[in-house]
Every structure is written in C-alpha cells, then in structure tokens.
Design a protein around this motif. Sequence first.
Motif, PDB file in Angstrom:
ATOM      1  N   ILE A   1      43.316  36.371  31.512  1.00 46.89           N
ATOM      2  CA  ILE A   1      42.492  37.530  31.843  1.00 46.89           C
ATOM      3  C   ILE A   1      41.320  37.063  32.705  1.00 46.89           C
ATOM      4  CG2 ILE A   1      40.899  39.236  30.883  1.00 46.89           C
ATOM      5  CD1 ILE A   1      43.795  40.001  30.532  1.00 46.89           C
ATOM      6  N   ILE A   2      41.099  37.733  33.831  1.00 50.11           N
ATOM      7  CA  ILE A   2      40.047  37.331  34.771  1.00 50.11           C
ATOM      8  C   ILE A   2      38.649  37.636  34.228  1.00 50.11           C
ATOM      9  CG2 ILE A   2      39.105  37.687  37.091  1.00 50.11           C
ATOM     10  CD1 ILE A   2      41.722  36.134  36.996  1.00 50.11           C
ATOM     11  N   GLY A   3      38.424  38.822  33.730  1.00 48.83           N
ATOM     12  CA  GLY A   3      37.103  39.175  33.243  1.00 48.83           C
ATOM     13  C   GLY A   3      37.192  40.259  32.194  1.00 48.83           C
ATOM     14  N   PRO A   4      36.191  40.352  31.283  1.00 52.96           N
ATOM     15  CA  PRO A   4      34.909  39.647  31.333  1.00 52.96           C
ATOM     16  C   PRO A   4      34.981  38.276  30.656  1.00 52.96           C
ATOM     17  CG  PRO A   4      34.900  41.201  29.526  1.00 52.96           C
ATOM     18  CD  PRO A   4      36.234  41.339  30.193  1.00 52.96           C
ATOM     19  N   GLN A   5      34.304  37.276  31.240  1.00 54.35           N
ATOM     20  CA  GLN A   5      34.285  35.932  30.680  1.00 54.35           C
ATOM     21  C   GLN A   5      32.880  35.460  30.326  1.00 54.35           C
ATOM     22  OE1 GLN A   5      36.981  34.101  29.798  1.00 54.35           O
ATOM     23  NE2 GLN A   5      38.134  35.938  30.318  1.00 54.35           N
ATOM     24  N   SER A   6      31.873  36.263  30.581  1.00 53.24           N
ATOM     25  CA  SER A   6      30.503  35.872  30.267  1.00 53.24           C
ATOM     26  C   SER A   6      30.298  35.794  28.753  1.00 53.24           C
ATOM     27  CB  SER A   6      29.514  36.875  30.866  1.00 53.24           C
ATOM     28  OG  SER A   6      28.202  36.611  30.404  1.00 53.24           O
TER      29      SER A   6
ATOM     30  N   ALA B   1      62.026  54.719  37.537  1.00 45.80           N
ATOM     31  CA  ALA B   1      61.164  54.032  36.579  1.00 45.80           C
ATOM     32  C   ALA B   1      60.446  52.899  37.295  1.00 45.80           C
ATOM     33  CB  ALA B   1      61.970  53.483  35.407  1.00 45.80           C
ATOM     34  N   PHE B   2      59.229  52.597  36.843  1.00 48.53           N
ATOM     35  CA  PHE B   2      58.505  51.498  37.472  1.00 48.53           C
ATOM     36  C   PHE B   2      57.487  50.915  36.511  1.00 48.53           C
ATOM     37  CE2 PHE B   2      55.933  55.227  38.328  1.00 48.53           C
ATOM     38  CZ  PHE B   2      54.622  54.781  38.215  1.00 48.53           C
ATOM     39  N   SER B   3      57.031  49.718  36.839  1.00 50.90           N
ATOM     40  CA  SER B   3      55.976  49.060  36.083  1.00 50.90           C
ATOM     41  C   SER B   3      55.089  48.272  37.037  1.00 50.90           C
ATOM     42  CB  SER B   3      56.560  48.123  35.026  1.00 50.90           C
ATOM     43  OG  SER B   3      55.532  47.421  34.360  1.00 50.90           O
ATOM     44  N   TYR B   4      53.810  48.278  36.735  1.00 49.61           N
ATOM     45  CA  TYR B   4      52.817  47.512  37.485  1.00 49.61           C
ATOM     46  C   TYR B   4      51.961  46.782  36.458  1.00 49.61           C
ATOM     47  CZ  TYR B   4      48.260  46.868  39.820  1.00 49.61           C
ATOM     48  OH  TYR B   4      47.080  46.352  40.296  1.00 49.61           O
ATOM     49  N   VAL B   5      51.847  45.466  36.578  1.00 46.74           N
ATOM     50  CA  VAL B   5      51.049  44.689  35.631  1.00 46.74           C
ATOM     51  C   VAL B   5      50.143  43.733  36.406  1.00 46.74           C
ATOM     52  CG1 VAL B   5      52.944  44.820  33.954  1.00 46.74           C
ATOM     53  CG2 VAL B   5      52.670  42.751  35.315  1.00 46.74           C
ATOM     54  N   HIS B   6      49.012  43.390  35.811  1.00 45.50           N
ATOM     55  CA  HIS B   6      48.085  42.450  36.451  1.00 45.50           C
ATOM     56  C   HIS B   6      47.185  41.837  35.391  1.00 45.50           C
ATOM     57  CE1 HIS B   6      44.538  45.142  36.170  1.00 45.50           C
ATOM     58  NE2 HIS B   6      45.428  46.112  36.323  1.00 45.50           N
ATOM     59  N   ASN B   7      46.314  40.912  35.786  1.00 47.51           N
ATOM     60  CA  ASN B   7      45.483  40.189  34.822  1.00 47.51           C
ATOM     61  C   ASN B   7      43.993  40.442  35.001  1.00 47.51           C
ATOM     62  OD1 ASN B   7      45.382  38.748  37.249  1.00 47.51           O
ATOM     63  ND2 ASN B   7      45.266  36.745  36.253  1.00 47.51           N
ATOM     64  N   ARG B   8      43.639  41.588  35.565  1.00 45.29           N
ATOM     65  CA  ARG B   8      42.229  41.981  35.615  1.00 45.29           C
ATOM     66  C   ARG B   8      41.951  42.944  34.453  1.00 45.29           C
ATOM     67  NH1 ARG B   8      42.791  42.368  41.818  1.00 45.29           N
ATOM     68  NH2 ARG B   8      43.326  44.548  41.528  1.00 45.29           N
ATOM     69  N   LEU B   9      40.775  42.839  33.871  1.00 46.21           N
ATOM     70  CA  LEU B   9      40.387  43.767  32.816  1.00 46.21           C
ATOM     71  C   LEU B   9      39.112  44.490  33.221  1.00 46.21           C
ATOM     72  CD1 LEU B   9      40.859  45.036  30.093  1.00 46.21           C
ATOM     73  CD2 LEU B   9      39.765  43.055  29.012  1.00 46.21           C
ATOM     74  N   LEU B  10      37.981  43.804  33.109  1.00 45.69           N
ATOM     75  CA  LEU B  10      36.708  44.397  33.542  1.00 45.69           C
ATOM     76  C   LEU B  10      36.152  43.537  34.655  1.00 45.69           C
ATOM     77  CD1 LEU B  10      35.179  45.289  30.061  1.00 45.69           C
ATOM     78  CD2 LEU B  10      36.438  46.782  31.630  1.00 45.69           C
ATOM     79  N   THR B  11      36.457  43.900  35.880  1.00 47.08           N
ATOM     80  CA  THR B  11      35.983  43.211  37.078  1.00 47.08           C
ATOM     81  C   THR B  11      35.328  44.249  37.977  1.00 47.08           C
ATOM     82  OG1 THR B  11      37.947  43.575  38.456  1.00 47.08           O
ATOM     83  CG2 THR B  11      38.028  41.727  36.893  1.00 47.08           C
ATOM     84  N   PRO B  12      34.763  43.850  39.120  1.00 48.83           N
ATOM     85  CA  PRO B  12      34.223  44.857  40.036  1.00 48.83           C
ATOM     86  C   PRO B  12      35.259  45.879  40.506  1.00 48.83           C
ATOM     87  CG  PRO B  12      33.375  42.682  40.588  1.00 48.83           C
ATOM     88  CD  PRO B  12      34.427  42.480  39.539  1.00 48.83           C
ATOM     89  N   LEU B  13      36.546  45.593  40.297  1.00 53.33           N
ATOM     90  CA  LEU B  13      37.599  46.515  40.722  1.00 53.33           C
ATOM     91  C   LEU B  13      38.114  47.375  39.575  1.00 53.33           C
ATOM     92  CD1 LEU B  13      39.648  44.130  43.051  1.00 53.33           C
ATOM     93  CD2 LEU B  13      37.963  45.837  43.714  1.00 53.33           C
ATOM     94  N   VAL B  14      37.337  47.504  38.498  1.00 51.13           N
ATOM     95  CA  VAL B  14      37.830  48.179  37.307  1.00 51.13           C
ATOM     96  C   VAL B  14      38.198  49.640  37.567  1.00 51.13           C
ATOM     97  CG1 VAL B  14      35.488  48.748  36.492  1.00 51.13           C
ATOM     98  CG2 VAL B  14      37.393  48.636  34.868  1.00 51.13           C
ATOM     99  N   VAL B  15      37.417  50.341  38.398  1.00 47.38           N
ATOM    100  CA  VAL B  15      37.717  51.759  38.632  1.00 47.38           C
ATOM    101  C   VAL B  15      39.019  51.937  39.407  1.00 47.38           C
ATOM    102  CG1 VAL B  15      36.923  53.894  39.709  1.00 47.38           C
ATOM    103  CG2 VAL B  15      35.318  52.478  38.415  1.00 47.38           C
TER     104      VAL B  15
END
Length: 431
Positions: free
Chosen positions: A231-236, A374-388
């Motif tokens: 997971i990219i963020g949050p990591q603080s 049918a389709f699926s989209y997955v990624h490893n961002r959670l709360l980053t500047p691109l969250v919206v």
Amino acid sequence: MVGVNNRERSAALPSGADGYALPRGVQGAADANFGCAVRLFAQMFPHRRLGGGALAVYLDGEPVVDIWTGWSDRRGRRHWNADTGAMVFSATKGVAATVIHRLADRGLIDYDAPVAEYWPAFGANGKSGITVRDVLRHRAGLSHLNGAPKEDVLNHVRMEERLAAAPATWLLGKPSYHALTFGWLLSGLARAITGRGMRELVRTEVAEPLNTDGLHLGRPPVHAPTQAARIIGPQSGLQNPIFNLVAPRVAALPFSGAFGTMYTPGVKALMQGDMPFLDSEIPAANGVVTARALARMYGAIANGGSIDGTQFLSAETTAALLGRPSLRPDHAMLMPLSFHLGYHGMPLGGVLPGFGHVGLGGSLGWADPASGLAFSYVHNRLLTPLVVPDQAGFIATAALIRRGAALARKNGFRPVQEFGAPFADRARTAI
C-alpha cells in the motif's frame, strides 16, 4: 473482423492483440476495440512513487483485456507483473459472497433460513430470526465494531464469536453497511456448515474452479505466484492526540455511521510497513487479488454462471443475483447502495449497470449480465493525493469499457491470452 460470431482464439502478442500496440509501460494484451479504456488506464500511474495497477475485462466469458502497469512497492523499484495482487478492501466482500452462493447452489444454504439454523450460537440475544438474506443485504443490525480492540479485529474466530454473542442493534432490518462485520458473519456461517474457514473456502470454492492463483484472503503464501503489492499511503507515523482521544468515543455512539463500522484504535498502522492487516482473515476487506482473477469470477457471473465450459454457478443462482434498484439511503454510508445478496449496484440509474463491489481506494470487480460484460480494476493506492480520482475514477473507466464492448459487438473481437499462474494446491505440492 466482421460480425459477433466470427471470433477465434489466438495467442496474444506481448504488446497487445490483433496488432494493437499498448501504451508505453503497459504490459499484457488487449483487443483493439478497448483502446480508449486502455489509454485511460495507462495515464493513471504517471510516476514510480504513485504505485501501479491492473485492468481486466471479460466479454461473454472470454478475456478481451488483461493489462498491468506501474510499481508494486513504495519506492518505485519493483514493477507490477502478471501475478501482482492488490489488497482490494471491500471488493473482497464480493468474493466472500460468491463463496456463500456456491454453497447455496449445492443446497447447503437457504437464503431465507435463519442463520441460527446453521450456526446455533448466532441465535443468542434475540437474533434467532435473522436470515441469511438479511446478512447478505447488510440488514442484520450488526454493522458496528462496538469497541472491539485491534487484537480481536485481527482474530477472525474471536470476531465470529463476538458477533454470535452480540445483540442486534436498532438497525436490524434497515440497510446499514457492515464494513468489516459482514465478512465475519459470512465466515461464521460458512464455518458452521463446512467446518472450514473463509481463507480456505476462497481457494477451494472460487480460485480452484476458476483455475487461477490470483484469489487469496489475506497474505498469499510466501511461495505462491501471487504476491501482494505494498500500500502506497498513508505511511506517516505521526499521531494526532486529539483524534486519538475523541475517535473511540465517537465510534461508540449508536449513530456513528460508517466511522463506527470500521474504526478501532491503531487501525491505520495495520496498513503500514509490512501491512499486518493481511495477517488475518478479514473476509470483508483483506482480499489480495489480481484484476484478472476477480474479472474472471465476475465474467462467469455475467455469462450465466459459466466460463471455459465449466458451470461455476448455476444459471438459476446467477439470475437471482441481480436485485432491483433502490434509492433508499444506507444508514452508514448515507447514500443508496442497492445491496442484494452480497453485491451492490450504483445509485444513479444507467451510470454503471449491473452489480459488483467497490473497495476503499477504488479497486472493484463488476458484472453486467445483461451485456455479458465483466471487469476488474485493482491498484495499491489508498490515501494519496489522487484519492478523489481513485475513488470515483472507475466510473469513467467503466464508461469506456462499455464503449469498447459495444464496438466489439459491432466489429467482432478476439479473446486475448490470459496471463498469470493457474490454480495449484501449494499445501500439497510443497510436500
């Protein structure tokens, strides 16, 4: 090619299908009709510190897009590959629900029977009338964690026991999103019937019949082909003492909504570092899947329950999975979700037909049986500047996928090669 019926299977070129060149940095294969969706996907991961992801599409039970790009670690040093899995948070619920449908298909579960008929301990504290259907529709009145400490949240058997002993709240019978408890309710039910936990059932009831390694509950075994992206963020690690003081009190309120369904002290740290959240069975949230495997599951559902000549679910069970749209607001999410048998629809009619499940951050799996898509989209961002854009951007991607499907119907299409590892029982082959 001309005509829908003029399809033929062919090995895909590394850079695409039918001569279609994928955008720079994107790996896999795609039918040219889906070029617009592929190009939008390629733009979602512009920098090595912004992670990676994968997109897969099935049409009439056939793979037509199977692509990936970006990085699976936090420093941008490890490329996403064909067997990289992402933790998809609530999109895991669709997989857990599918396990229940597989059991129902064999006559082991009646949706309208009380849960306590299978799981007697669950009948405590006035819950004897709650049905399997109530649980699948998020109407069991057990959505809140009610002060469960982090240690219990990471102990799936303990959470099943807590829910069995708990009284239903004022939300019984009302739609209220069970953000985490949904999974333990299903795993407790399935365990009572089969004697097996949900981690094992995801493998035997979903991954194995679909012949894919890319479906795991929790952290995949160390020698499995599928490995979890970080997971990219949050990591603080910075703490907010005021939040830490107030949050438990707010979560304990009966009207705390979604916050009360998922907050426990220290929950953020469970997603950081080596992601301790994966070291348990949380069937509502900690699935690690490839886009290909999740799309394959929904591809079977969108194709009358069948894929590759195998009847994954009966046509009768599959037809019952599509519920009627509802604009009734969910008491936790404060928006209509049209939950029906474990999957949800979209509140705005026509925006995204069909059903599936979206997870925190925007990963999702989706089926539209009316169009066979049918389709699926997955990624490893959670709360980053691109969250919206991450959380809502799948709507635009889905629109372009639907456009690609319409072009495929008009022009004809060729299935692409499926990448990634097939299913293998690692416990046995390791002996």
